[in-house]
Design a protein around this motif. Structure first.
Motif, PDB file in Angstrom:
ATOM      1  N   ILE A 113       0.946  -1.320  -0.230  1.00  7.34           N
ATOM      2  CA  ILE A 113      -0.015  -0.109   0.107  1.00  7.34           C
ATOM      3  C   ILE A 113       0.871   1.384  -0.041  1.00  7.34           C
ATOM      4  N   PHE A 114       1.893   1.398   0.919  1.00  6.74           N
ATOM      5  CA  PHE A 114       2.860   2.542   0.976  1.00  6.74           C
ATOM      6  C   PHE A 114       3.338   2.580  -0.581  1.00  6.74           C
ATOM      7  N   PHE A 115       3.849   1.709  -1.269  1.00  7.78           N
ATOM      8  CA  PHE A 115       4.339   1.782  -2.492  1.00  7.78           C
ATOM      9  C   PHE A 115       3.608   2.255  -3.400  1.00  7.78           C
ATOM     10  N   VAL A 116       2.529   1.588  -3.708  1.00  8.87           N
ATOM     11  CA  VAL A 116       1.532   1.969  -4.543  1.00  8.87           C
ATOM     12  C   VAL A 116       1.093   3.424  -4.350  1.00  8.87           C
ATOM     13  N   THR A 117       0.741   3.667  -3.053  1.00  7.61           N
ATOM     14  CA  THR A 117       0.352   5.166  -2.879  1.00  7.61           C
ATOM     15  C   THR A 117       1.325   6.184  -3.388  1.00  7.61           C
ATOM     16  N   ALA A 118       2.426   5.651  -3.005  1.00 11.07           N
ATOM     17  CA  ALA A 118       3.710   6.709  -3.375  1.00 11.07           C
ATOM     18  C   ALA A 118       3.837   7.132  -4.740  1.00 11.07           C
ATOM     19  N   VAL A 119       3.696   5.999  -5.544  1.00 16.32           N
ATOM     20  CA  VAL A 119       3.831   5.916  -7.117  1.00 16.32           C
ATOM     21  C   VAL A 119       2.787   6.592  -7.774  1.00 16.32           C
ATOM     22  N   LEU A 120       1.716   6.584  -7.336  1.00 15.85           N
ATOM     23  CA  LEU A 120       0.642   7.489  -7.820  1.00 15.85           C
ATOM     24  C   LEU A 120       0.317   8.769  -7.290  1.00 15.85           C
ATOM     25  N   GLY A 121       0.619   8.850  -6.206  1.00 18.02           N
ATOM     26  CA  GLY A 121       0.614  10.004  -5.477  1.00 18.02           C
ATOM     27  C   GLY A 121       1.666  10.870  -5.603  1.00 18.02           C
ATOM     28  N   THR A 122       2.863  10.855  -6.250  1.00 20.62           N
ATOM     29  CA  THR A 122       4.057  11.452  -6.277  1.00 20.62           C
ATOM     30  C   THR A 122       3.786  12.900  -7.271  1.00 20.62           C
ATOM     31  N   GLY A 123       2.759  12.908  -7.935  1.00 16.75           N
ATOM     32  CA  GLY A 123       2.490  14.225  -8.731  1.00 16.75           C
ATOM     33  C   GLY A 123       1.773  15.096  -7.772  1.00 16.75           C
TER      34      GLY A 123
END
Length: 482
Positions: free
Chosen positions: A120-130
């Motif tokens: 969850i941490f990884f996916v949230t970071a990938v998609l939320g970096t914007g």
């Protein structure tokens, strides 16, 4: 040695900057307050002990969440920067806000398997970096020149404001509704505040004009596919390395990934937006200042984040109760308010004085705070130490954006910022667990804090080597054609 009173030449008046740019600053303030950087970070700071109680996780297992958040940023920050330069900040920003909100709320679904937590941490970071300052600051530096530092400082106070209210509000939700509901309450914030405000106010007409008619949109789909492949490969590799070599191996893997990423980006050598003045990516890589800034922020991000992320643990080891540690940490606004002060004061100062000198003062003083926290001091002295760290945290993003715009210009601003932010993220994301690895079986963090003091001084001194700003106004430099 550069003149300490150096200000950018070619700037005659800032009249009109605030009249036209205040909606961007306001939207950025709210957006940065609720972006990827503070939201999951502060949530885990408070909820971490609850996870230890419920799942029996150790401190290294909990703070490893920051590793996976960092890995996500490591993959996606340069890609987000390149997308911003190609299609504009707004088109990257809005969907990323939605992804961040939903991703943060999904932490409520965690099980006792830490792999779910890390995923969850990884996916949230990938998609939320914007949602990171990569997007928000592009519009600010594009519309502010004379008052660029102050505009950045005001917008970036958002993280300080959230830091001021985050811990007591999250703790309140935990005490009354449990940690799962606390995560939902955090995740809903960007959806009900950032998204509508950004949709209405965040428009950069200068960027839209520069992108009109350009063939910048070519390759966007391929870029997204490549990003997905890189992200999947890194996450799987981290799982394998964790099983074989533990978290130390994962940190080494991420460092190697960053180096390989930099080489790949250089070989690709994106020309940037030819309508904007500034250095091309290839010229930037050949400029020693890029590497000084990248390494300095990697180091400074590590020492600042390591202290803040473990501040509650540091205070617990000093004998404070969980409640007292929480109230000392945030109840008096120690970190949050000092971060706000750092943002505003630092932003104003860099508009009037040579920014590397300002950076040296702000980033070297926390070394004193490290020795205070390492010793047996009074409550007042511990508060003072956290203030020094909070002020340093307050100027980091301001200085990063200011340095990139003044030394490299706007042609490839978001991509260059994204690369430096990836290095910064590597330092800030790995340091929380490195702190605990170095602490080992010690009774407290005193030995670690003494090493961190040296890190503050080294990072601050490095920035003094940057020299004078590049005068893009006078030269009209458009970069090379690589």
């Amino acid at each position: 040695m550069s003149d300490l009173s150096q200000v950018p030449t070619g700037i005659k008046s800032g009249k009109g900057e605030w009249e036209n740019g205040w909606p961007i600053v306001l939207a950025s303030l709210v957006g940065i307050m609720l972006c990827l950087s503070p939201l999951p970070y502060w949530a885990l700071n408070v909820i971490g002990p609850e996870l230890a109680k419920e799942f029996g996780w150790t401190r290294p297992m909990i703070t490893a969440g920051y590793l996976y958040m960092t890995a996500g940023v490591l993959v996606s920050a340069p890609i987000a920067g390149l997308l911003v330069d190609k299609i504009g900040a707004r088109k990257v920003l809005l969907p990323s806000i939605v992804a961040l909100g939903l991703g943060t709320m999904s932490f409520a679904l965690m099980t006792s398997d830490p792999r779910v937590f890390y995923f969850i941490f990884f996916v949230t970071a990938v998609l939320g970096t914007g949602t990171l300052p990569i997007t928000w600051t592009k519009a600010i530096v594009n519309n502010f020149d004379k008052y660029r530092g102050l505009a950045l400082g005001i917008a970036l106070t958002g993280t300080g404001f959230y830091g001021f209210v985050a811990t007591p509000s999250i703790q309140f939700m935990i005490d009354h509704f449990g940690w799962r509901v606390a995560y939902v309450s955090v995740g809903v914030l960007p959806l009900i505040f950032s998204l509508p405000i950004a949709y209405i106010l965040f428009r950069d007409e200068k960027e839209e004009k520069s992108l009109a008619g350009q063939e910048q949109k070519k390759g966007v789909k391929r870029l997204l596919v490549m990003g997905g492949i890189f992200a999947t490969a890194l996450f799987v590799s981290m799982q394998v390395v964790t099983a074989m070599g533990g978290f130390v191996g994962v940190i080494i893997l991420m460092a190697v990934f960053l180096i390989a990423y930099l080489i790949l980006v250089y070989m690709r050598s994106d020309p940037g937006n030819p309508e904007l003045i500034g250095l091309s990516l290839r010229e930037t890589f050949r400029n020693y200042r890029f590497w000084v800034i990248l390494f300095a922020f990697l180091l400074l991000g590590a020492v600042v984040s390591g202290i803040i992320a473990n501040s509650k643990f540091i205070l617990l080891d000093k004998g404070y109760s969980p409640q007292d540690a929480t109230h000392l940490f945030i109840g008096a606004g120690v970190i949050g308010l000092s971060t706000i002060v750092g943002r505003l004061l630092g932003g104003w100062l860099v508009d009037h004085f040579w920014a590397p000198a300002v950076a040296f003062v702000f980033m070297s003083l926390p070394a004193i705070g490290c020795f205070i926290l390492a010793g047996d001091m009074s409550i007042g002295m511990n508060v003072f130490a956290l203030v020094l760290v909070g002020v340093a945290a307050g100027v980091e993003f301001d200085l990063m954006a200011y340095f990139v715009s003044r030394y490299f210009g706007m042609r490839s601003y978001a991509l260059i910022y994204g690369l430096i932010y990836a290095a910064f993220g590597l330092g800030s994301g790995t340091s929380p667990i490195i702190f605990n690895i170095l602490r080992g079986g010690d009774d407290d963090y005193s030995s670690v804090l003494k090493m961190v003091a040296a890190g503050f001084v080294i990072g601050a001194v490095l920035l003094l080597t940057l020299g004078k700003y590049r005068d893009f106004h006078e030269s009209g430099h458009q970069g090379d054609k690589a």
